[in-house]
Design an enzyme around this catalytic site. Sequence first.
Site, mmCIF file in Angstrom:
data_model
loop_
_atom_site.group_PDB
_atom_site.id
_atom_site.type_symbol
_atom_site.label_atom_id
_atom_site.label_comp_id
_atom_site.label_asym_id
_atom_site.label_seq_id
_atom_site.Cartn_x
_atom_site.Cartn_y
_atom_site.Cartn_z
ATOM 1 N N THR A 12 0.824 -1.216 0.000
ATOM 2 C CA THR A 12 0.000 0.000 0.000
ATOM 3 C C THR A 12 0.856 1.262 0.000
ATOM 4 O O THR A 12 0.449 2.292 -0.543
ATOM 5 C CB THR A 12 -0.951 -0.040 1.218
ATOM 6 O OG1 THR A 12 -1.799 -1.175 1.063
ATOM 7 C CG2 THR A 12 -1.814 1.200 1.319
ATOM 8 N N SER A 55 1.398 -7.540 -1.335
ATOM 9 C CA SER A 55 2.205 -8.584 -0.698
ATOM 10 C C SER A 55 1.541 -9.958 -0.713
ATOM 11 O O SER A 55 2.174 -10.945 -0.350
ATOM 12 C CB SER A 55 2.610 -8.175 0.713
ATOM 13 O OG SER A 55 1.504 -8.145 1.569
ATOM 14 N N THR A 88 1.809 -4.772 3.995
ATOM 15 C CA THR A 88 1.705 -5.197 5.397
ATOM 16 C C THR A 88 1.130 -6.610 5.551
ATOM 17 O O THR A 88 1.378 -7.262 6.562
ATOM 18 C CB THR A 88 0.785 -4.237 6.194
ATOM 19 O OG1 THR A 88 -0.487 -4.188 5.544
ATOM 20 C CG2 THR A 88 1.360 -2.852 6.289
ATOM 21 N N ASP A 89 0.357 -7.074 4.544
ATOM 22 C CA ASP A 89 -0.367 -8.344 4.733
ATOM 23 C C ASP A 89 0.554 -9.519 5.046
ATOM 24 O O ASP A 89 0.220 -10.375 5.859
ATOM 25 C CB ASP A 89 -1.198 -8.679 3.474
ATOM 26 C CG ASP A 89 -2.396 -7.750 3.324
ATOM 27 O OD1 ASP A 89 -2.702 -7.001 4.262
ATOM 28 O OD2 ASP A 89 -3.023 -7.783 2.245
HETATM 29 N N1 LIG Z 1 -1.189 -2.160 3.901
HETATM 30 C C1 LIG Z 1 -0.806 -2.982 2.954
HETATM 31 O O1 LIG Z 1 0.303 -2.884 2.473
HETATM 32 C C2 LIG Z 1 -1.783 -4.047 2.526
HETATM 33 C C3 LIG Z 1 -1.675 -4.494 1.107
HETATM 34 N N2 LIG Z 1 -2.859 -5.246 0.759
HETATM 35 C C4 LIG Z 1 -0.447 -5.384 0.878
HETATM 36 O O2 LIG Z 1 -0.116 -6.174 1.722
HETATM 37 O O3 LIG Z 1 0.142 -5.312 -0.169
#
Ligand SMILES: NC(=O)C[C@H](N)C(=O)O
Length: 327
Positions: A12, A55, A88-89
Site C-alpha cells: 500500500t 504482498s 503489510t499483509d
Molecule cells: N497495507 C498494505 O500494504 C496491505 C496491502 N494489501 C499489501 O499487503 O500489499
Amino acid sequence: MQKIKLIATGGTIAMRKDSFGKTVPAVTGHDLLESIPELQESAFWDVEEFSNLASCNFNPERMLQLARRVKEAFADPDCMGIIITHGTDTLEETAYFLELTVKDSRPVILTASQRDASERDSDGPRNLHNSMRIAMDPHAKERGVLIALNEEIHAARDVRKLHTSHVDAFSSGEVGSLGSIDHDEVLWHRKPEPSVKFDLPEKLAKVMICKGYTGMDGRMLECMVDAQVEGIVIEAFGRGNLPPEVVPSIGKITAENIPVVITSRCLFGRTAPVYGYPGGGAELQRRGALFAGDLSTEKVRLLLSIALGQNVSHTRLKEILSRGGVK
Ligand SMILES: NC(=O)C[C@H](N)C(=O)O
C-alpha cells in the site's frame, strides 16, 4: 554521506487510488524517495525496484530472491543498512524469512503503510523516514531484521499484523517492541533473542498449513500428503490440542517421515504437550508431532520450508522448534 539501500517491493505504501476509487500499485521506490526531500538530503540512496506487487503475491521463492539481493547489497562495505518497502499483509513472513537467512549484522528494516499514497495523511512517508533514522543509528546493528511502523520497531520473530486497517496494526504481543522513534531519536528498549541461521537455500520444501477447528478430522491432512507435502503445520487449539479424530492421520503421516508441527490459534503463549486426554498435546506428541513454542504458524511454515529444503535432520529440527527458532 552515509549510503542506504532501498529495495522497493510494493504494498500500500506504493499504491494510489485509481479512477474507481480502488487502491492499486502506482508508486515506485524512486517516487517514494522523491516525495520526501529530507530523505534525499540526509543520505546517499541506492534504490532498487525489486517489484511493485501487493504482498499477497509474495511466496517463499520470491522471499529467497529478496534474501539473495540483500546478501549482494551487503557485499558493499559502504552500505549502512537496507530498507525494504513491502505490503503489510505478509510483511511478517518476508521479514522472518530474511531473519533466518541474512547473517550480516547491519540493519535490514522492513517498512510499509496502511494508508495509500493518495491519502493526505498516509503513514508511508513517516514510516520511511523513521526507517532511515534506524538505518543510520549505530545501535541498530545486531538486532536482527527489523520492522518499522507507527513509530515502533519490532523484531521479525515476534511481530504480527493484528489489525486490518489501523496504522497501529503491528504488535509484538507479550514481549513488546524492540524500540521506538521519538521525533528524530531512535530509542532502544531491548535486544531480541538471536534466531537460528541457515545458508541461503538452493531448494525450499513444500510445507502446508492446516487450521484446527471443531469437528475436524484427518482428511485435509491426508489430501496434503496426496499433494506431495514435505511438512505440515497444524494450528491447533490452545496449548496444542486437536479433535481426537485427527490423531490417527497424524500418526500415519509422521510414520512416513513427514514432520507435523503443532502451533496454536491463540495469539500468545507457547504450545506444549501437557494434556493427556484423547486429542491432547501429549497424544499428538506420542504420534510423532513436534511443538514450536510461541512461534506463529506462518513463521514455523517458513522455518520448516528452509530447514527441510536443506535436509536438516529430524533431531536437529526438533531441537530448533523446541526453542521456537531461537539460537
Ligand atoms: N497495507 C498494505 O500494504 C496491505 C496491502 N494489501 C499489501 O499487503 O500489499
